[in-house]
Design an enzyme around this catalytic site. Sequence first.
Site, PDB file in Angstrom:
ATOM      1  N   CYS A  90       0.800  -1.232   0.000  1.00 28.12           N
ATOM      2  CA  CYS A  90       0.000   0.000   0.000  1.00 28.12           C
ATOM      3  C   CYS A  90       0.831   1.280   0.000  1.00 28.12           C
ATOM      4  CB  CYS A  90      -0.920   0.000   1.216  1.00 28.12           C
ATOM      5  SG  CYS A  90      -2.145  -1.301   1.138  1.00 28.12           S
TER       6      CYS A  90
HETATM    7  N1  LIG Z   1      -2.763  -5.960   1.800  1.00 27.67           N
HETATM    8  C1  LIG Z   1      -3.177  -4.869   2.378  1.00 27.67           C
HETATM    9  O1  LIG Z   1      -2.802  -4.576   3.503  1.00 27.67           O
HETATM   10  C2  LIG Z   1      -4.149  -3.926   1.699  1.00 27.67           C
HETATM   11  C3  LIG Z   1      -4.790  -2.966   2.471  1.00 27.67           C
HETATM   12  C4  LIG Z   1      -5.680  -2.109   1.875  1.00 27.67           C
HETATM   13  C5  LIG Z   1      -5.907  -2.186   0.502  1.00 27.67           C
HETATM   14  N2  LIG Z   1      -5.261  -3.128  -0.251  1.00 27.67           N
HETATM   15  C6  LIG Z   1      -5.551  -3.183  -1.679  1.00 27.67           C
HETATM   16  O2  LIG Z   1      -6.402  -4.296  -1.922  1.00 27.67           O
HETATM   17  C7  LIG Z   1      -6.101  -4.879  -3.196  1.00 27.67           C
HETATM   18  C8  LIG Z   1      -5.777  -6.348  -3.018  1.00 27.67           C
HETATM   19  O3  LIG Z   1      -4.602  -6.465  -2.228  1.00 27.67           O
HETATM   20  P1  LIG Z   1      -4.182  -7.800  -1.502  1.00 27.67           P
HETATM   21  O4  LIG Z   1      -3.106  -7.423  -0.546  1.00 27.67           O
HETATM   22  O5  LIG Z   1      -5.373  -8.540  -0.998  1.00 27.67           O
HETATM   23  O6  LIG Z   1      -3.536  -8.604  -2.733  1.00 27.67           O
HETATM   24  P2  LIG Z   1      -3.104 -10.153  -2.755  1.00 27.67           P
HETATM   25  O7  LIG Z   1      -2.024 -10.250  -3.750  1.00 27.67           O
HETATM   26  O8  LIG Z   1      -2.890 -10.642  -1.359  1.00 27.67           O
HETATM   27  O9  LIG Z   1      -4.396 -10.903  -3.293  1.00 27.67           O
HETATM   28  C9  LIG Z   1      -4.928 -10.690  -4.541  1.00 27.67           C
HETATM   29  C10 LIG Z   1      -5.512 -11.995  -5.056  1.00 27.67           C
HETATM   30  O10 LIG Z   1      -6.154 -11.728  -6.303  1.00 27.67           O
HETATM   31  C11 LIG Z   1      -5.934 -12.833  -7.170  1.00 27.67           C
HETATM   32  N3  LIG Z   1      -6.165 -12.395  -8.541  1.00 27.67           N
HETATM   33  C12 LIG Z   1      -5.383 -11.657  -9.359  1.00 27.67           C
HETATM   34  N4  LIG Z   1      -5.999 -11.423 -10.521  1.00 27.67           N
HETATM   35  C13 LIG Z   1      -7.206 -12.030 -10.454  1.00 27.67           C
HETATM   36  C14 LIG Z   1      -8.294 -12.157 -11.344  1.00 27.67           C
HETATM   37  N5  LIG Z   1      -8.297 -11.580 -12.541  1.00 27.67           N
HETATM   38  N6  LIG Z   1      -9.363 -12.868 -10.931  1.00 27.67           N
HETATM   39  C15 LIG Z   1      -9.396 -13.451  -9.719  1.00 27.67           C
HETATM   40  N7  LIG Z   1      -8.392 -13.368  -8.831  1.00 27.67           N
HETATM   41  C16 LIG Z   1      -7.309 -12.656  -9.196  1.00 27.67           C
HETATM   42  C17 LIG Z   1      -4.517 -13.268  -6.851  1.00 27.67           C
HETATM   43  O11 LIG Z   1      -4.289 -14.603  -7.238  1.00 27.67           O
HETATM   44  C18 LIG Z   1      -4.475 -13.081  -5.320  1.00 27.67           C
HETATM   45  O12 LIG Z   1      -4.851 -14.262  -4.645  1.00 27.67           O
HETATM   46  C19 LIG Z   1      -4.957  -4.050  -3.769  1.00 27.67           C
HETATM   47  O13 LIG Z   1      -5.481  -3.048  -4.588  1.00 27.67           O
HETATM   48  C20 LIG Z   1      -4.340  -3.409  -2.549  1.00 27.67           C
HETATM   49  O14 LIG Z   1      -3.698  -2.190  -2.849  1.00 27.67           O
HETATM   50  C21 LIG Z   1      -4.398  -4.015   0.320  1.00 27.67           C
END
Ligand SMILES: NC(=O)c1ccc[n+]([C@@H]2O[C@H](COP(=O)([O-])OP(=O)(O)OC[C@H]3O[C@@H](n4cnc5c(N)ncnc54)[C@H](O)[C@@H]3O)[C@@H](O)[C@H]2O)c1
Length: 430
Positions: free
Chosen positions: A270
């Site tokens: 992030c």
């Molecule tokens: N991790 C954090 O602390 C956090 C906090 C707030 C916001 N975010 C935001 O949330 C979003 C997700 O982050 P995250 O940390 O959960 O990511 P992550 O990488 O942990 O998980 C994302 C998942 O999406 C899957 N994926 C990718 N493309 C796909 C598709 N086309 N169809 C289905 N699944 C698909 C991946 O295989 C993965 O399992 C990002 O935009 C991030 O910036 C993350």
Amino acid sequence: MGLREKIQDRTAVVGVIGLGYVGLPLAVEFARADYMVYGIDIDEKRVGQLHSLKSYVQDVPDADIAEFVGNGKLIPTTDYQVLKGIDAISICVPTPLRKTRDPDIQYIASATARIRECFHPHILVTLESTTYPGTTDEILLSEFEATGLKVGRDFYLAFSPERVDPGNPRFHTRNTPKIIGGVTAECTALAQLLYEKVVDRVIPVSSTKSAEMVKLLENTFRAINIGLVNEIAIICDKLGIDVWEVIDAAATKPFGFMPFYPGPGLGGHCIPIDPLYLSWKLKLFNYNARFIELASEVNTHMPEYVVGRIGRALNRLRKPVNGTRILVLGVAYKKNIDDVRESPALDIINLLQQEGAEVDYSDPYVPQLKLDGAMMSSRPFAGQTLRSYDCVVVVTDHRDFDYDLVARESALVVDCRNAIRSRGPNIVKL
Ligand SMILES: NC(=O)c1ccc[n+]([C@@H]2O[C@H](COP(=O)([O-])OP(=O)(O)OC[C@H]3O[C@@H](n4cnc5c(N)ncnc54)[C@H](O)[C@@H]3O)[C@@H](O)[C@H]2O)c1
């Protein structure tokens, strides 16, 4: 039955796309709130693991997966076709940066295209992935309206930024207030109705763009304040002042000051990334987001600064970095979690290796680490381990480390987190 009624009486079927740090806890909360949930991920390994009733996200206990996957309330799948029977979709796919440090929205684009293939009337789609203002309207809305359906009448679209803070023992999905901005008032109202079933407090805003901007303000605020305090740490070092003492003293002011702490650099999915989504967007308006660029420059430089401090500390002991044995304590990007994405520890290890140091690490949350194709294994944390290195660098202040032991047993400690409270000739603080 209309979507409103289905949400109300919990017969609405929910789909969560992307089962990572954000999507998996959300899918579990929808299942806990008694909705039928399909969790869709392209990663077969992750889906398989959930079917074996095992969680891979630290904040989601195995017991929750066993309960909700076990009782069929949460169905993990790689098959997008299930969307044909779904009423509400939340998109939680990654939004990283390209090598050029521009936004990489390929995951949002591909999820949107897959949803479109199964698009049907009276569906609510909410994008949660952090992204630049305008994404929901420019990418999702145009794609979905190309089906001939009309937003606010035939389908509903909103943006609701995720605020997950991995490892936070106090705030989790339910008690972290959620912002929602829909394309139309009805979109906002329906998304609010749904999310109120899983989150204690929902705050509506006037548009998707506002909701997108809220998240970027929050993370830009953090990135800039961390950049500021990192620079203050460098300034204090030059002036021979203990920055940690200064911050603790300033934090006694009951108004107008909020403490931020210096560190070895930003990490995670992030704070190092999100502000650059905003500055990229502004470039399209011929505007240079100066605070963001400056903070990013300062924060990105921190691993190099830390390596410089390690070099200086060793120099005082008449030791070169080249050939020196260095132990990095903590490689996750923040304490008490297992996530190494963008972790400054990786840069620090890399830079030290380039200087010829023999580097190992110890991190109870990260048993193995792949760095530039080479596999490293965590060393056991023990007095004997600490004694066998010329220098120990506290990069991530996990609660699991005994910092008195670190201070006592290490020949030299460079502490990037003020984890060691005692002072001593062998302890150097950032
Ligand atoms: N991790 C954090 O602390 C956090 C906090 C707030 C916001 N975010 C935001 O949330 C979003 C997700 O982050 P995250 O940390 O959960 O990511 P992550 O990488 O942990 O998980 C994302 C998942 O999406 C899957 N994926 C990718 N493309 C796909 C598709 N086309 N169809 C289905 N699944 C698909 C991946 O295989 C993965 O399992 C990002 O935009 C991030 O910036 C993350």
